[in-house]
Design an enzyme around this catalytic site. Structure first.
Site, PDB file in Angstrom:
ATOM      1  N   ARG A   1      40.050 -27.526  98.276  1.00  0.00           N
ATOM      2  CA  ARG A   1      38.914 -28.032  97.518  1.00  0.00           C
ATOM      3  C   ARG A   1      38.845 -27.250  96.204  1.00  0.00           C
ATOM      4  O   ARG A   1      39.102 -26.041  96.185  1.00  0.00           O
ATOM      5  CB  ARG A   1      37.594 -27.815  98.273  1.00  0.00           C
TER       6      ARG A   1
ATOM      7  N   GLU B   1      35.686 -33.459  90.676  1.00  0.00           N
ATOM      8  CA  GLU B   1      36.529 -34.662  90.730  1.00  0.00           C
ATOM      9  C   GLU B   1      35.694 -35.911  90.480  1.00  0.00           C
ATOM     10  O   GLU B   1      34.551 -35.959  90.933  1.00  0.00           O
ATOM     11  CB  GLU B   1      37.183 -34.762  92.114  1.00  0.00           C
TER      12      GLU B   1
ATOM     13  N   HIS C   1      43.974 -35.726  93.933  1.00  0.00           N
ATOM     14  CA  HIS C   1      43.514 -35.586  95.324  1.00  0.00           C
ATOM     15  C   HIS C   1      44.221 -36.595  96.243  1.00  0.00           C
ATOM     16  O   HIS C   1      43.576 -37.469  96.834  1.00  0.00           O
ATOM     17  CB  HIS C   1      41.993 -35.752  95.408  1.00  0.00           C
TER      18      HIS C   1
HETATM   19  C1  8YV Z   1      40.681 -37.254 101.483  1.00  0.00           C
HETATM   20  C2  8YV Z   1      40.484 -34.834 102.270  1.00  0.00           C
HETATM   21  O1  8YV Z   1      40.578 -37.108 100.131  1.00  0.00           O
HETATM   22  O2  8YV Z   1      40.406 -35.101 104.594  1.00  0.00           O
HETATM   23  C3  8YV Z   1      39.999 -34.490 103.629  1.00  0.00           C
HETATM   24  O3  8YV Z   1      39.191 -33.558 103.724  1.00  0.00           O
HETATM   25  O4  8YV Z   1      40.254 -34.148 101.334  1.00  0.00           O
HETATM   26  C4  8YV Z   1      41.324 -36.046 102.069  1.00  0.00           C
HETATM   27  O5  8YV Z   1      42.047 -36.355 103.151  1.00  0.00           O
HETATM   28  C5  8YV Z   1      39.387 -37.812 101.895  1.00  0.00           C
HETATM   29  O6  8YV Z   1      38.601 -37.061 102.696  1.00  0.00           O
HETATM   30  C6  8YV Z   1      39.579 -39.219 102.414  1.00  0.00           C
HETATM   31  O7  8YV Z   1      38.411 -39.796 102.688  1.00  0.00           O
END
Ligand code: 8YV
Length: 323
Positions: free
Chosen positions: A243, A272, A290
């Site tokens: 993150r 983001e 991302h």
């Molecule tokens: C995706 C992520 O961007 O799983 C996570 O925590 O950062 C990524 O896999 C996102 O959450 C998909 O919805």
């Protein structure tokens, strides 16, 4: 298949599912047809009218890591009992607000480890071997005029992993194949892993050629990769697939600009989809939007696990992978 209305919610009405707007189309299709989920409108004006009509009937909220569930939406749903998140990270969900009302939250652990670890390795190799920068060099037509400068070898280098959870370990397994001297930082040593535990993160940064950030986001890890850590990484690379909040982004940009750091591979950012414009000028920075889990099969697996959570909650009042 009809999945609504099988479990008791303390009343005699079926459980109702609300989906946040703009989820993955394949998930939306399932939520619409199989769960008869209703969708929260995108604009605040429409949202107010919608909530005044439906808020009291919603038991489960489906969201994603990128969209999250802030305190305002949680507070506006008085009957909310569960939040199903498509994503392993749940830092965009206000857990305090959820816990205060005993709202259960699920995520999608395990199914994206390989995919995210693949990207981490891709970024590491790209920054060491300057694949993206060398590609731009060729496209600019500079090859006939000069040889591309030499770079740092990746195999046999020293890499520090920040956070040796499932994804961190998937990264470490891949690093083994490159003969990397693997060190890691985490709150406590991981038993039987065979990698070198370094209890002080500044010390770790000073000992390696690259740091890979794979710890969970959220208040506990905020700016864990501080200016001091980045300064200790002098001449090294930073790769972040976790993150943006985990890194002091301002310090990172500054130390890249001054050449204190050799480069960075970044999948995640503080705000983001905004990326500090200064990074666009730096050829030694690889910037991706991302995409850690963004492959067809991994996203399908994440959606599948989220739907298992939803189905189980609707049928039995229990989540499969609660956080
Ligand atoms: C995706 C992520 O961007 O799983 C996570 O925590 O950062 C990524 O896999 C996102 O959450 C998909 O919805």
């Amino acid at each position: 298949m009809q999945n609504t209305g099988t479990a008791s919610n303390g009343g005699d009405r079926p459980r109702r599912v609300l989906q946040m707007p703009a989820l993955h189309p394949a998930l939306v299709a399932k939520l619409d047809t199989e769960f008869h989920a209703i969708t929260l409108p995108a604009t605040p004006a429409e949202r107010a009218t919608f909530l005044s009509e439906h808020a009291g009937a919603i038991d489960v909220l489906v969201t994603s890591g990128g969209i999250g569930a802030q305190a305002d939406i949680i507070h506006s749903l008085p009957e909310l009992r569960a939040i199903v998140n498509v994503g392993v990270g749940f830092d965009s969900i206000d857990l305090d607000a959820a816990r205060a009302r005993q709202i259960a939250v699920s995520n999608t652990p395990g199914v994206l480890d390989d995919c995210v670890a693949d990207l981490a390795l891709g970024l590491l190799i790209d920054v060491f071997r300057q694949i993206s920068a060398a590609d731009r060099f060729v496209r600019r037509g500079e090859w006939p005029g000069e040889e591309y400068p030499l770079m740092m070898q990746f195999s046999g280098s020293r890499v520090g992993i920040v956070g040796l959870g499932r994804i961190g370990r998937a990264i470490a397994r891949r690093l083994e194949a490159f003969g990397i001297d693997i060190m890691y930082y985490s709150r406590r040593p991981v038993e039987d892993c065979g990698y070198t535990y370094v209890a002080d993160i500044v010390d770790l940064a000073g000992r390696c050629n690259a740091l890979v950030v794979s710890t969970a986001g959220g208040p506990d890890s905020r700016q864990l990769i501080s200016r001091k850590v980045l300064e200790a990484l002098a001449g090294g690379f930073l790769v972040n697939i976790s993150r943006g909040s985990v890194v002091d982004e301002e310090a990172l940009v500054e130390l890249l600009q001054t050449g204190h750091l050799a480069g960075a591979g970044l999948d995640v950012f503080e705000r983001e989809p905004q990326v500090p414009k200064a990074l666009f000028e730096l050829d030694n920075v690889v910037i991706v939007p991302h995409i850690g889990s963004a492959t067809h099969n991994t996203r399908a697996a994440m959606i599948e696990l989220a739907l298992q959570n939803l189905t189980s909650y609707l049928a039995e009042g229990k989540l499969v992978t609660p956080v």
